[in-house]
Design a protein around this motif. Structure first.
Motif, PDB file in Angstrom:
ATOM      1  N   TYR A  25      -3.426   1.831  12.025  1.00  0.00           N
ATOM      2  CA  TYR A  25      -4.791   1.111  11.873  1.00  0.00           C
ATOM      3  C   TYR A  25      -5.342   0.884  13.406  1.00  0.00           C
ATOM      4  O   TYR A  25      -4.380   0.156  13.981  1.00  0.00           O
ATOM      5  N   GLY A  51       3.894  -5.737   4.573  1.00  0.00           N
ATOM      6  CA  GLY A  51       3.466  -4.919   5.942  1.00  0.00           C
ATOM      7  C   GLY A  51       4.031  -3.687   6.098  1.00  0.00           C
ATOM      8  O   GLY A  51       3.844  -3.182   7.111  1.00  0.00           O
ATOM      9  N   SER A  52       5.012  -3.019   5.184  1.00  0.00           N
ATOM     10  CA  SER A  52       5.564  -2.147   5.447  1.00  0.00           C
ATOM     11  C   SER A  52       4.874  -0.760   5.146  1.00  0.00           C
ATOM     12  O   SER A  52       5.056   0.298   5.480  1.00  0.00           O
ATOM     13  N   GLY A  53       3.457  -0.945   4.424  1.00  0.00           N
ATOM     14  CA  GLY A  53       2.503   0.260   4.556  1.00  0.00           C
ATOM     15  C   GLY A  53       2.367   0.569   2.981  1.00  0.00           C
ATOM     16  O   GLY A  53       1.659   1.826   2.866  1.00  0.00           O
ATOM     17  N   LYS A  54       2.876  -0.016   2.040  1.00  0.00           N
ATOM     18  CA  LYS A  54       2.886   0.294   0.635  1.00  0.00           C
ATOM     19  C   LYS A  54       1.516   0.644   0.294  1.00  0.00           C
ATOM     20  O   LYS A  54       0.971   1.599  -0.416  1.00  0.00           O
ATOM     21  N   SER A  55       0.617  -0.552   0.250  1.00  0.00           N
ATOM     22  CA  SER A  55      -0.871  -0.409   0.044  1.00  0.00           C
ATOM     23  C   SER A  55      -1.711   0.861   0.789  1.00  0.00           C
ATOM     24  O   SER A  55      -2.397   1.528   0.213  1.00  0.00           O
ATOM     25  N   THR A  56      -1.218   0.986   2.312  1.00  0.00           N
ATOM     26  CA  THR A  56      -1.905   1.696   2.796  1.00  0.00           C
ATOM     27  C   THR A  56      -1.602   3.236   2.517  1.00  0.00           C
ATOM     28  O   THR A  56      -2.323   4.198   2.245  1.00  0.00           O
TER      29      THR A  56
HETATM   30  P1  ADP Z   1       2.090  -3.689   2.294  1.00  0.00           P
HETATM   31  O1  ADP Z   1       0.994  -3.217   1.286  1.00  0.00           O
HETATM   32  O2  ADP Z   1       3.508  -2.812   2.500  1.00  0.00           O
HETATM   33  O3  ADP Z   1       2.346  -5.048   2.460  1.00  0.00           O
HETATM   34  P2  ADP Z   1      -0.099  -2.792   4.052  1.00  0.00           P
HETATM   35  O4  ADP Z   1      -0.435  -1.432   3.748  1.00  0.00           O
HETATM   36  O5  ADP Z   1      -1.130  -3.683   3.267  1.00  0.00           O
HETATM   37  O6  ADP Z   1       1.391  -3.149   3.741  1.00  0.00           O
HETATM   38  O7  ADP Z   1      -0.148  -3.038   5.559  1.00  0.00           O
HETATM   39  C1  ADP Z   1       0.599  -2.356   6.538  1.00  0.00           C
HETATM   40  C2  ADP Z   1       0.257  -3.029   7.774  1.00  0.00           C
HETATM   41  O8  ADP Z   1      -1.067  -2.572   8.253  1.00  0.00           O
HETATM   42  C3  ADP Z   1       0.458  -4.303   7.982  1.00  0.00           C
HETATM   43  O9  ADP Z   1       0.895  -4.540   9.535  1.00  0.00           O
HETATM   44  C4  ADP Z   1      -0.845  -4.882   7.903  1.00  0.00           C
HETATM   45  O10 ADP Z   1      -1.102  -6.129   8.693  1.00  0.00           O
HETATM   46  C5  ADP Z   1      -1.830  -3.586   8.608  1.00  0.00           C
HETATM   47  N1  ADP Z   1      -3.048  -3.515   7.930  1.00  0.00           N
HETATM   48  C6  ADP Z   1      -3.196  -3.528   6.507  1.00  0.00           C
HETATM   49  N2  ADP Z   1      -4.555  -3.218   6.294  1.00  0.00           N
HETATM   50  C7  ADP Z   1      -5.340  -3.184   7.722  1.00  0.00           C
HETATM   51  C8  ADP Z   1      -6.730  -3.091   7.847  1.00  0.00           C
HETATM   52  N3  ADP Z   1      -7.621  -2.782   7.181  1.00  0.00           N
HETATM   53  N4  ADP Z   1      -6.816  -3.239   9.454  1.00  0.00           N
HETATM   54  C9  ADP Z   1      -6.050  -3.182  10.179  1.00  0.00           C
HETATM   55  N5  ADP Z   1      -4.530  -3.523  10.091  1.00  0.00           N
HETATM   56  C10 ADP Z   1      -4.351  -3.326   8.603  1.00  0.00           C
END
Ligand code: ADP
Length: 259
Positions: A25, A51-56
């Motif tokens: 991001y 914050g490890s990127g699971k949702s991403t």
């Molecule tokens: P998890 O699901 O493992 O908690 P995320 O995939 O939500 O992790 O987030 C991974 C990283 O990306 C985190 O550091 C989060 O702050 C950042 N992040 C998530 N969504 C966004 C976004 N839309 N814009 C910028 N940074 C993001």
């Protein structure tokens, strides 16, 4: 109930394939060359520190975000080109519920079925059974005629799980679906996932709370520092002293150590 497996060779087909997937991001690198495959009928938990990127990763697998590099296929296609979206059941972390929407619980669950059936067809007995089974699986049968907007967050979440179950998808992806859900509903939820897997569906569950499904999981994938930090059966974690079942706090502590 319809079975997903059509022939024995289907068992070897990768339902999800991620090959060297990278994502950032803006200036925040999140995924660094993540590769894995999920096979038909596997029940996998995706875990990792916050914050490890699971949702991403999930959003990339579903075609909702493009990877910066690498390749993803889902059900043999690039995810954004998969026309039959009902083949994937997705329960997002926080479904957005329009406060003024007059939809009832049943409307929401029917919508999952409608996607599979096609809007031009009238619902048949299969559709009614699938909706009833899904509502029962999440314990919302008695609330089926209530407006969704009137329900608690946990009940709304259960309605969205039922919507995903009703379409009898080949791939079921759930992102922290049990946050705020009571123990009885967790047991029903576990039974519904096990029934989906018995039908041949592939299940990918993102959760920190795996005690309800500890004995049913085939595999645990752990993300850390943008890479796959662990990929193996729960028994390998247990051998390393991490219990997903009885000692439910083991997993969060283990993840904390890897943060
Ligand atoms: P998890 O699901 O493992 O908690 P995320 O995939 O939500 O992790 O987030 C991974 C990283 O990306 C985190 O550091 C989060 O702050 C950042 N992040 C998530 N969504 C966004 C976004 N839309 N814009 C910028 N940074 C993001």
């Amino acid at each position: 109930m319809r079975t997903v497996l059509e022939s024995p060779s289907d068992a070897d087909t990768a339902v999800i394939s991620a090959d060297a997937v990278c994502f950032s991001y803006a200036n925040t690198p999140v995924l660094d060359c993540v590769s894995f495959e999920l096979r038909r009928g596997e029940f996998t938990a995706l875990v990792g520190p916050n914050g490890s990127g699971k949702s991403t990763l999930i959003r990339i697998l579903l075609g909702l975000l493009p990877p910066a590099a690498g390749r993803v296929t889902v059900l043999g296609r690039s995810p954004e080109s998969l026309a039959e979206r009902w083949r994937i059941g997705y329960v997002p972390q926080r479904p957005t519920v329009a406060e003024l929407l007059p939809a009832t619980v049943q409307d929401v669950v029917d919508a999952g079925r409608l996607a599979r059936r096609g809007w031009w067809r009238r619902p048949g007995p299969d559709d009614r059974v699938a909706t009833d089974t899904a509502l029962d699986a999440v314990g919302l049968t008695a609330m089926r005629h209530r407006r969704l907007a009137e329900l608690s967050g946990g009940q709304q979440q259960r309605a969205y799980i039922a919507k995903a179950l009703a379409s009898e998808p080949e791939l079921l992806v759930l992102d922290e679906p049990t946050a705020g859900i009571d123990a009885d509903s967790q047991r029903r939820f576990r039974d519904a996932l096990v029934a989906s897997r018995a039908r041949g569906a592939t299940v990918l569950l993102v959760s920190h709370e795996l005690s309800a499904v500890a004995d049913d999981l085939d595999r645990v994938l752990m993300l850390r520092h943008g890479k796959v930090g662990f990929d193996g059966p729960p028994a390998d974690l247990a051998a390393g002293g991490i219990s997903l079942g009885v000692h439910a706090t083991d997993l969060p502590v283990w993840l904390e150590d890897h943060a």
